[in-house]
Design a protein around this motif. Structure first.
Motif, PDB file in Angstrom:
ATOM      1  N   VAL A 156       0.896  -1.150   0.000  1.00 28.77           N
ATOM      2  CA  VAL A 156       0.000   0.000   0.000  1.00 28.77           C
ATOM      3  C   VAL A 156       0.938   1.203   0.000  1.00 28.77           C
ATOM      4  CG1 VAL A 156      -0.354  -0.068   2.524  1.00 28.77           C
ATOM      5  CG2 VAL A 156      -1.952   1.153   1.081  1.00 28.77           C
ATOM      6  N   ASP A 157       0.818   2.032  -1.047  1.00 28.09           N
ATOM      7  CA  ASP A 157       1.658   3.229  -1.149  1.00 28.09           C
ATOM      8  C   ASP A 157       0.991   4.357  -0.379  1.00 28.09           C
ATOM      9  OD1 ASP A 157       3.485   1.984  -2.754  1.00 28.09           O
ATOM     10  OD2 ASP A 157       3.195   3.270  -4.497  1.00 28.09           O
ATOM     11  N   LYS A 158       1.702   4.896   0.603  1.00 27.11           N
ATOM     12  CA  LYS A 158       1.144   5.997   1.395  1.00 27.11           C
ATOM     13  C   LYS A 158       1.875   7.274   1.007  1.00 27.11           C
ATOM     14  CE  LYS A 158      -0.395   3.565   5.490  1.00 27.11           C
ATOM     15  NZ  LYS A 158      -1.649   4.281   5.610  1.00 27.11           N
TER      16      LYS A 158
ATOM     17  N   GLY B 263       0.084  -0.330  -4.478  1.00 28.39           N
ATOM     18  CA  GLY B 263       1.412  -0.093  -5.045  1.00 28.39           C
ATOM     19  C   GLY B 263       2.259  -1.337  -5.135  1.00 28.39           C
ATOM     20  N   GLY B 264       3.574  -1.085  -5.211  1.00 28.07           N
ATOM     21  CA  GLY B 264       4.490  -2.095  -5.733  1.00 28.07           C
ATOM     22  C   GLY B 264       4.452  -1.772  -7.213  1.00 28.07           C
ATOM     23  N   LYS B 265       5.608  -1.712  -7.859  1.00 31.97           N
ATOM     24  CA  LYS B 265       5.667  -1.139  -9.208  1.00 31.97           C
ATOM     25  C   LYS B 265       4.637  -1.721 -10.182  1.00 31.97           C
ATOM     26  CE  LYS B 265      10.367   0.583  -9.123  1.00 31.97           C
ATOM     27  NZ  LYS B 265      10.447   0.697  -7.664  1.00 31.97           N
ATOM     28  N   GLY B 266       4.425  -3.041 -10.114  1.00 32.41           N
ATOM     29  CA  GLY B 266       3.512  -3.668 -11.079  1.00 32.41           C
ATOM     30  C   GLY B 266       2.063  -3.204 -10.954  1.00 32.41           C
ATOM     31  N   LEU B 267       1.649  -2.818  -9.754  1.00 35.14           N
ATOM     32  CA  LEU B 267       0.270  -2.334  -9.614  1.00 35.14           C
ATOM     33  C   LEU B 267       0.125  -0.928 -10.182  1.00 35.14           C
ATOM     34  CD1 LEU B 267      -1.116  -3.818  -6.284  1.00 35.14           C
ATOM     35  CD2 LEU B 267      -1.647  -4.414  -8.638  1.00 35.14           C
ATOM     36  N   ASN B 268       1.198  -0.140 -10.124  1.00 33.94           N
ATOM     37  CA  ASN B 268       1.172   1.160 -10.814  1.00 33.94           C
ATOM     38  C   ASN B 268       1.033   0.934 -12.322  1.00 33.94           C
ATOM     39  OD1 ASN B 268       1.690   2.276  -8.315  1.00 33.94           O
ATOM     40  ND2 ASN B 268       3.888   2.471  -8.663  1.00 33.94           N
ATOM     41  N   VAL B 269       1.764  -0.065 -12.811  1.00 30.33           N
ATOM     42  CA  VAL B 269       1.702  -0.382 -14.250  1.00 30.33           C
ATOM     43  C   VAL B 269       0.253  -0.744 -14.630  1.00 30.33           C
ATOM     44  CG1 VAL B 269       2.497  -1.970 -16.053  1.00 30.33           C
ATOM     45  CG2 VAL B 269       4.113  -1.167 -14.330  1.00 30.33           C
TER      46      VAL B 269
ATOM     47  N   GLY C 262       9.648  -4.648 -10.299  1.00 31.72           N
ATOM     48  CA  GLY C 262       9.967  -4.378  -8.906  1.00 31.72           C
ATOM     49  C   GLY C 262      10.755  -5.432  -8.176  1.00 31.72           C
ATOM     50  N   SER C 263      10.730  -5.281  -6.845  1.00 31.84           N
ATOM     51  CA  SER C 263      11.498  -6.152  -5.962  1.00 31.84           C
ATOM     52  C   SER C 263      10.704  -7.414  -5.641  1.00 31.84           C
ATOM     53  CB  SER C 263      11.818  -5.394  -4.671  1.00 31.84           C
ATOM     54  OG  SER C 263      10.612  -5.051  -4.003  1.00 31.84           O
ATOM     55  N   VAL C 264      11.338  -8.336  -4.912  1.00 30.08           N
ATOM     56  CA  VAL C 264      10.630  -9.530  -4.425  1.00 30.08           C
ATOM     57  C   VAL C 264      10.871  -9.613  -2.919  1.00 30.08           C
ATOM     58  CG1 VAL C 264      10.871 -10.790  -6.611  1.00 30.08           C
ATOM     59  CG2 VAL C 264      12.574 -11.129  -4.830  1.00 30.08           C
TER      60      VAL C 264
HETATM   61  O1  LIG Z   1       8.480  -2.975  -5.944  1.00 27.58           O
HETATM   62  P1  LIG Z   1       9.655  -2.160  -5.488  1.00 27.58           P
HETATM   63  O2  LIG Z   1      10.802  -2.246  -6.433  1.00 27.58           O
HETATM   64  O3  LIG Z   1      10.072  -2.509  -4.080  1.00 27.58           O
HETATM   65  O4  LIG Z   1       9.235  -0.663  -5.468  1.00 27.58           O
HETATM   66  C1  LIG Z   1       8.139  -0.300  -4.678  1.00 27.58           C
HETATM   67  C2  LIG Z   1       7.705   1.076  -4.776  1.00 27.58           C
HETATM   68  O5  LIG Z   1       8.270   1.829  -5.835  1.00 27.58           O
HETATM   69  C3  LIG Z   1       7.278   2.682  -6.375  1.00 27.58           C
HETATM   70  O6  LIG Z   1       6.782   2.110  -7.543  1.00 27.58           O
HETATM   71  C4  LIG Z   1       7.815   3.961  -6.821  1.00 27.58           C
HETATM   72  O7  LIG Z   1       8.942   3.733  -7.664  1.00 27.58           O
HETATM   73  P2  LIG Z   1       9.286   4.642  -8.937  1.00 27.58           P
HETATM   74  O8  LIG Z   1       9.152   6.056  -8.514  1.00 27.58           O
HETATM   75  O9  LIG Z   1      10.694   4.248  -9.278  1.00 27.58           O
HETATM   76  O10 LIG Z   1       8.330   4.290 -10.029  1.00 27.58           O
HETATM   77  C5  LIG Z   1       6.171   2.692  -5.355  1.00 27.58           C
HETATM   78  O11 LIG Z   1       4.958   3.000  -5.903  1.00 27.58           O
HETATM   79  C6  LIG Z   1       6.236   1.254  -4.923  1.00 27.58           C
HETATM   80  O12 LIG Z   1       5.406   0.884  -3.929  1.00 27.58           O
END
Ligand SMILES: O=P(O)(O)OC[C@H]1O[C@](O)(COP(=O)(O)O)[C@@H](O)[C@@H]1O
Ligand SMILES: Nc1ncnc2c1ncn2[C@@H]1O[C@H](COP(=O)(O)OP(=O)(O)O)[C@@H](O)[C@H]1O
Length: 308
Positions: free
Chosen positions: A11-13, A36-42, A136-138
């Motif tokens: 959850v992106d705050k 959030g987490g990059k893939g959910l932004n995608v 993103g990360s794992v």
């Molecule tokens: O999945 P990762 O690599 O841990 O990154 C997590 C976070 O990075 C973000 O995508 C933001 O990264 P960016 O600004 O590089 O796009 C957040 O929205 C997200 O929760």
């Protein structure tokens, strides 16, 4: 249909404050929670573009359930693996002078049976798509070659795959030959173990990576737009000068736009122009991974694409 993989959802705050002062109690003026987490932004940006996506990966615990509710409310199609490991939170502190500071939690560890269950799910759902994005990360407990495995599975079924990650995950993932990667300058430096100065050196680095077996290397350059390096050509797409509001998630927006470009069969220059316009438009909204169509269309007309 585009499948977006997010192994480490969040959850992106977004915390809006006047000025961040270390060691003090600070009251937040405004807080926004976004999946959030990059893939959910995608996934969200693909929806803004008007294309169909299916978000997958892991969700866990109360935060995971909350994200599922938010995705359903936003009509972002999803089919996740559920785990007892609580989904993490990521914090973005936005100050009034435009400074952004991100605090990214690592994510609770996953078990081997969680990962095996996901791989089996992934094998089934990729039949339904043309394009896969992996971002993103794992969390801990996931092997470093996981993306190599997923890319191998998708490529064996002739899917286009975009990989957007960093460090060892990128190094290992590249071995499976994703269709496209989207590193920034820092990620190229880390991948090749070199220091890079200026555009020419970025291009040289991207060419080396392209030769590792990747059709398209798109290098994002922040306000300078993006470079695309293929076997035959190099292009630079430049956005007009804009006053940004929140740049978080603009790399993810770029990945989403390239995925849409693959899905629609755009040629390279059309894809680059569109990706620069979508990602630049994302910087004009407060919410992560989102854009207004009129911003994107205005910027699109002003993006300069040059063949180098
Ligand atoms: O999945 P990762 O690599 O841990 O990154 C997590 C976070 O990075 C973000 O995508 C933001 O990264 P960016 O600004 O590089 O796009 C957040 O929205 C997200 O929760
Ligand atoms: N200040 C800006 N002005 C215009 N476009 C921007 C700006 N910052 C980012 N973008 C757009 O978003 C894309 C991705 O941003 P970037 O910061 O390079 O990605 P990442 O977060 O992955 O490092 C850029 O290639 C560009 O098209």
């Amino acid at each position: 249909m585009i499948i977006t993989v997010t192994m480490n959802t969040a959850v992106d705050k977004a915390y809006v404050i006047e000025e961040l002062k270390k060691g003090q109690v600070m009251r937040v003026k405004k807080c926004t929670n976004t999946p959030g987490g990059k893939g959910l932004n995608v996934a969200r940006v693909i929806k803004c573009c008007g294309e169909e996506s299916l978000a997958t990966g892991f969700l866990g615990g109360h935060t995971g359930a909350c994200i599922k509710d938010m995705l359903d409310a936003q009509q972002v199609q999803n089919d996740f693996s559920y785990t007892s490991s609580e989904t993490r939170a990521c914090i973005n502190i936005l100050e009034s002078d435009g400074t952004s500071t991100e605090l990214l939690e690592p994510g609770e560890p996953l078990g081997q049976e969680d990962v095996a269950g996901f791989i089996s799910k992934f094998g089934k759902i990729i039949e339904r798509c043309n394009v896969v994005t992996i971002s993103g990360s794992v969390p801990e407990g996931v092997e470093i070659d996981i993306y190599e495995k997923l890319i191998g599975m998708a490529k064996a079924r002739n899917k286009k795959v975009i990989l957007d990650t960093s460090g060892m995950l990128l190094k290992e993932g590249i071995k499976a030959g994703p269709t496209m990667i989207k590193p920034n300058r820092d990620e190229i430096e880390a991948l090749l173990g070199i220091r890079i100065n200026g555009r020419d050196e970025v291009i040289e680095g991207a060419k080396k990576i392209q030769k590792m077996g990747i059709d398209l290397v798109a290098v994002s350059l922040g306000g300078d737009g993006a470079l695309v390096v293929t076997k035959d050509a190099v292009f630079h797409g430049k956005p007009p000068k804009i006053t940004t509001i929140n740049t978080v998630g603009s790399g993810d927006s770029m990945v989403a736009a390239f995925a849409v470009g693959f899905e629609r069969g755009y040629d390279i220059t059309e894809m680059l122009r569109y990706a620069v316009a979508v990602s630049a438009a994302n910087t004009l909204t407060m919410t992560t991974g989102n854009f207004q169509m009129e911003d994107m269309e205005r910027i699109y007309r002003e993006v300069a694409v040059e063949r180098l």
